[in-house]
Scaffold this motif. Structure first.
Motif, PDB file in Angstrom:
ATOM      1  N   UNK A 111       0.828  -1.209   0.000  1.00  0.00           N
ATOM      2  CA  UNK A 111       0.000   0.000   0.000  1.00  0.00           C
ATOM      3  C   UNK A 111       0.861   1.256   0.000  1.00  0.00           C
ATOM      4  N   UNK A 112       2.094   1.156   0.494  1.00  0.00           N
ATOM      5  CA  UNK A 112       2.992   2.317   0.462  1.00  0.00           C
ATOM      6  C   UNK A 112       3.400   2.690  -0.957  1.00  0.00           C
ATOM      7  N   UNK A 113       3.317   1.747  -1.892  1.00  0.00           N
ATOM      8  CA  UNK A 113       3.675   2.057  -3.284  1.00  0.00           C
ATOM      9  C   UNK A 113       2.621   2.919  -3.971  1.00  0.00           C
ATOM     10  N   UNK A 114       1.443   3.031  -3.400  1.00  0.00           N
ATOM     11  CA  UNK A 114       0.351   3.802  -4.011  1.00  0.00           C
ATOM     12  C   UNK A 114       0.506   5.261  -3.587  1.00  0.00           C
ATOM     13  N   UNK A 115       1.230   6.034  -4.361  1.00  0.00           N
ATOM     14  CA  UNK A 115       1.579   7.391  -3.941  1.00  0.00           C
ATOM     15  C   UNK A 115       0.478   8.411  -4.189  1.00  0.00           C
ATOM     16  N   UNK A 116      -0.534   8.070  -4.989  1.00  0.00           N
ATOM     17  CA  UNK A 116      -1.634   9.010  -5.237  1.00  0.00           C
ATOM     18  C   UNK A 116      -2.986   8.432  -4.852  1.00  0.00           C
ATOM     19  N   UNK A 117      -2.993   7.208  -4.357  1.00  0.00           N
ATOM     20  CA  UNK A 117      -4.248   6.517  -4.034  1.00  0.00           C
ATOM     21  C   UNK A 117      -4.279   6.181  -2.548  1.00  0.00           C
ATOM     22  N   UNK A 118      -5.135   6.847  -1.774  1.00  0.00           N
ATOM     23  CA  UNK A 118      -5.256   6.493  -0.361  1.00  0.00           C
ATOM     24  C   UNK A 118      -5.663   5.027  -0.212  1.00  0.00           C
ATOM     25  N   UNK A 119      -5.026   4.340   0.729  1.00  0.00           N
ATOM     26  CA  UNK A 119      -5.332   2.934   0.972  1.00  0.00           C
ATOM     27  C   UNK A 119      -5.389   2.693   2.472  1.00  0.00           C
ATOM     28  N   UNK A 120      -6.398   1.930   2.897  1.00  0.00           N
ATOM     29  CA  UNK A 120      -6.604   1.611   4.305  1.00  0.00           C
ATOM     30  C   UNK A 120      -6.828   0.112   4.451  1.00  0.00           C
ATOM     31  N   UNK A 121      -6.399  -0.431   5.576  1.00  0.00           N
ATOM     32  CA  UNK A 121      -6.743  -1.804   5.939  1.00  0.00           C
ATOM     33  C   UNK A 121      -7.538  -1.726   7.233  1.00  0.00           C
ATOM     34  N   UNK A 128      -9.013   0.855  11.937  1.00  0.00           N
ATOM     35  CA  UNK A 128      -7.982   1.028  10.926  1.00  0.00           C
ATOM     36  C   UNK A 128      -6.660   0.531  11.503  1.00  0.00           C
ATOM     37  N   UNK A 129      -6.058  -0.481  10.860  1.00  0.00           N
ATOM     38  CA  UNK A 129      -4.816  -1.066  11.366  1.00  0.00           C
ATOM     39  C   UNK A 129      -3.629  -0.801  10.449  1.00  0.00           C
ATOM     40  N   UNK A 130      -3.867  -0.256   9.260  1.00  0.00           N
ATOM     41  CA  UNK A 130      -2.767   0.097   8.350  1.00  0.00           C
ATOM     42  C   UNK A 130      -3.278   1.142   7.365  1.00  0.00           C
ATOM     43  N   UNK A 131      -2.352   2.005   6.926  1.00  0.00           N
ATOM     44  CA  UNK A 131      -2.703   3.062   5.986  1.00  0.00           C
ATOM     45  C   UNK A 131      -1.430   3.528   5.291  1.00  0.00           C
ATOM     46  N   UNK A 132      -1.586   4.229   4.173  1.00  0.00           N
ATOM     47  CA  UNK A 132      -0.420   4.766   3.478  1.00  0.00           C
ATOM     48  C   UNK A 132      -0.381   6.284   3.612  1.00  0.00           C
ATOM     49  N   UNK A 133       0.659   6.916   3.053  1.00  0.00           N
ATOM     50  CA  UNK A 133       0.826   8.361   3.194  1.00  0.00           C
ATOM     51  C   UNK A 133      -0.282   9.124   2.494  1.00  0.00           C
ATOM     52  N   UNK A 134      -0.748   8.604   1.360  1.00  0.00           N
ATOM     53  CA  UNK A 134      -1.839   9.291   0.662  1.00  0.00           C
ATOM     54  C   UNK A 134      -3.094   9.361   1.533  1.00  0.00           C
ATOM     55  N   UNK A 135      -3.320   8.327   2.348  1.00  0.00           N
ATOM     56  CA  UNK A 135      -4.480   8.333   3.237  1.00  0.00           C
ATOM     57  C   UNK A 135      -4.343   9.400   4.312  1.00  0.00           C
ATOM     58  N   UNK A 136      -3.117   9.674   4.776  1.00  0.00           N
ATOM     59  CA  UNK A 136      -2.928  10.705   5.793  1.00  0.00           C
ATOM     60  C   UNK A 136      -3.197  12.090   5.231  1.00  0.00           C
ATOM     61  N   UNK A 137      -3.084  12.228   3.917  1.00  0.00           N
ATOM     62  CA  UNK A 137      -3.334  13.515   3.275  1.00  0.00           C
ATOM     63  C   UNK A 137      -4.817  13.695   2.972  1.00  0.00           C
ATOM     64  N   UNK A 138      -5.448  12.654   2.462  1.00  0.00           N
ATOM     65  CA  UNK A 138      -6.842  12.765   2.025  1.00  0.00           C
ATOM     66  C   UNK A 138      -7.814  12.489   3.171  1.00  0.00           C
ATOM     67  N   UNK A 139      -7.507  11.526   4.047  1.00  0.00           N
ATOM     68  CA  UNK A 139      -8.413  11.151   5.135  1.00  0.00           C
ATOM     69  C   UNK A 139      -8.021  11.864   6.439  1.00  0.00           C
ATOM     70  N   UNK A 266       0.018  13.284  -5.024  1.00  0.00           N
ATOM     71  CA  UNK A 266       1.352  12.743  -5.240  1.00  0.00           C
ATOM     72  C   UNK A 266       2.428  13.744  -4.793  1.00  0.00           C
ATOM     73  N   UNK A 267       2.230  15.019  -5.112  1.00  0.00           N
ATOM     74  CA  UNK A 267       3.207  16.033  -4.714  1.00  0.00           C
ATOM     75  C   UNK A 267       3.293  16.155  -3.198  1.00  0.00           C
ATOM     76  N   UNK A 268       2.137  16.093  -2.524  1.00  0.00           N
ATOM     77  CA  UNK A 268       2.150  16.199  -1.065  1.00  0.00           C
ATOM     78  C   UNK A 268       2.787  14.975  -0.421  1.00  0.00           C
ATOM     79  N   UNK A 269       2.569  13.813  -1.016  1.00  0.00           N
ATOM     80  CA  UNK A 269       3.213  12.603  -0.503  1.00  0.00           C
ATOM     81  C   UNK A 269       4.725  12.716  -0.616  1.00  0.00           C
TER      82      UNK A 269
END
Length: 305
Positions: A111-121, A128-139, A266-269
Motif C-alpha cells: 500500500x505504500x507504493x500507491x503514492x496518489x491513491x489512499x489505501x486503508x486496511x 484502521x490497522x494500516x494506511x499509506x501516506x496518501x491516506x494521511x493527506x486525504x483522510x 502525489x506532490x504532497x506525498x
C-alpha cells in the motif's frame, strides 16, 4: 481404497507423519515417522476406530466438529484446516474471527507504493490497522490518533465536526452502518462487536436509529465524494479487497477520478517523504457518493467511507 478415491486419508496420513512424537510426550520405537493413528485420535479427543476409518475412507463424511478436533490435534495451519474441510465436507470451515494485531510487512509495503491513491486496511470492527501516506493527506493522519480512536464508526458518529465534510451525511452514515453489519457477520465477529455497538448506541442516537434498521450493504465498489479543505471538492472511486487468509481484514483503495487531484496528492506525498513531517488532514473525511455496479449507479444512493 486407492489414493485417488481417498484424498482425505492421504492428507491426514501425510500431516501426522510430519509431527514429532517426542514433542507431544509420546515415546517408543516406531517403524514409520510421525504420530500413530491412536495418538492423533487421543490428541483430537475422538475414537481411534473412527479416525482409522477416516484415513481408510470408511464410515461416511465426518462432522465439522470432528474435523475441527483433528485440525487441532494435528496442529494444522488455517490454510491446512480449510483444505481439510474441503476434502472432508466439500466446503470451507465456518469463519473464526480473530482480533487483528496489524498487517504483514509485505502488505504495508504494497500500500505504500500507491503514492496518489489512499489505501486503508480495516478490521471487521472497522478499526484502521494500516494506511499509506496518501491516506494521511486525504483522510486523516492516523499516527496522531490513539489505537482505540482509529475506528471509523467512533469518529463518524461521535465527532460532530465530521458532518461538515459530507455532501450527504445521512446517506453516508446509513451506508456505513449497513456495510459494518455485513463485514462483522462475514468475518464471524457478530458477538465480538457487541460491546462496540452498545457503546455507539449509547453515545449516538443516530447510530442507534440506523442500527435498528437492520440494513445490510455490500462495500465492494463505489464512488466517494469529499469536501477537502486543501484539495477542494474531490471524487474518488474505491474498491474493497479481502486479504487472503485473513477474513477479519479488508483492504480499501481509493483512486482519484481527476488526474489533477491525483497529482496534487502525489506532490504532497513526496513532500512528506522528503521532510519527514506530518501533513495536516481533516479528521476522517467520510465520503458521500454513488456506489456503482458495472459502471452504473444503483437506483438508490450508496455512500462510502
Amino acid at each position: 481404497m486407492s489414493t485417488e478415491k481417498n484424498p482425505l486419508g492421504v492428507f491426514l496420513r501425510d500431516r501426522r507423519s510430519r509431527l514429532d512424537p517426542a514433542t507431544f510426550g509420546f515415546s517408543g520405537r516406531r517403524r514409520t515417522p510421525g504420530l500413530r493413528r491412536e495418538e492423533v485420535a487421543q490428541r483430537s479427543n475422538i475414537s481411534p476406530t473412527w479416525y482409522t476409518w477416516l484415513e481408510q475412507g470408511r464410515g461416511g463424511a465426518p462432522s465439522a466438529d470432528v474435523l475441527n478436533r483433528i485440525a487441532s490435534g494435528l496442529m494444522l495451519t488455517e490454510p491446512e484446516r480449510e483444505h481439510l474441510f474441503m476434502l472432508g465436507l466439500g466446503r470451507p470451515p465456518e469463519v473464526c474471527y480473530r482480533v487483528a494485531a496489524g498487517v504483514s510487512p509485505r502488505l504495508q509495503r504494497l500500500i505504500d507504493t500507491l503514492d496518489a491513491s489512499p489505501a486503508l486496511v480495516r478490521t471487521a470492527a472497522w478499526d484502521i490497522v494500516a494506511w499509506n501516506r496518501a491516506a494521511t493527506i486525504v483522510m486523516t493522519d492516523y499516527d496522531r490518533l490513539a489505537p482505540d480512536e482509529r475506528n471509523i464508526l467512533r469518529l463518524l458518529f461521535c465527532n460532530p465536526t465530521i458532518r461538515t465534510f459530507q455532501h450527504d451525511w445521512e446517506a453516508m452514515a446509513r451506508f456505513v452502518v449497513g456495510a459494518f453489519r455485513a463485514d462483522a457477520a462475514r468475518a464471524g465477529a457478530t458477538s465480538e462487536i457487541a460491546d462496540l455497538v452498545d457503546e455507539l448506541c449509547r453515545a449516538s442516537p443516530d447510530f442507534d436509529r440506523l442500527w435498528r434498521e437492520n440494513e445490510v450493504i455490500s462495500h465492494g465498489e463505489g464512488t466517494k465524494r469529499l469536501k477537502h479543505p486543501d484539495l477542494g471538492d474531490i471524487e474518488l472511486e474505491y474498491s474493497g479487497f479481502a486479504v487472503d487468509g485473513r477474513p477479519d481484514l479488508n483492504l480499501v483503495v481509493y483512486n482519484p477520478i481527476d488526474p489533477a487531484v491525483a497529482e496534487q496528492i502525489r506532490r504532497q506525498v513526496k513532500e512528506k517523504q522528503r521532510t519527514g513531517q506530518r501533513v495536516s488532514a481533516p479528521e476522517l473525511l467520510g465520503a458521500s457518493g454513488r456506489s456503482k455496479t458495472n459502471g452504473k449507479p444503483h437506483a438508490r444512493s450508496r455512500e462510502g467511507t
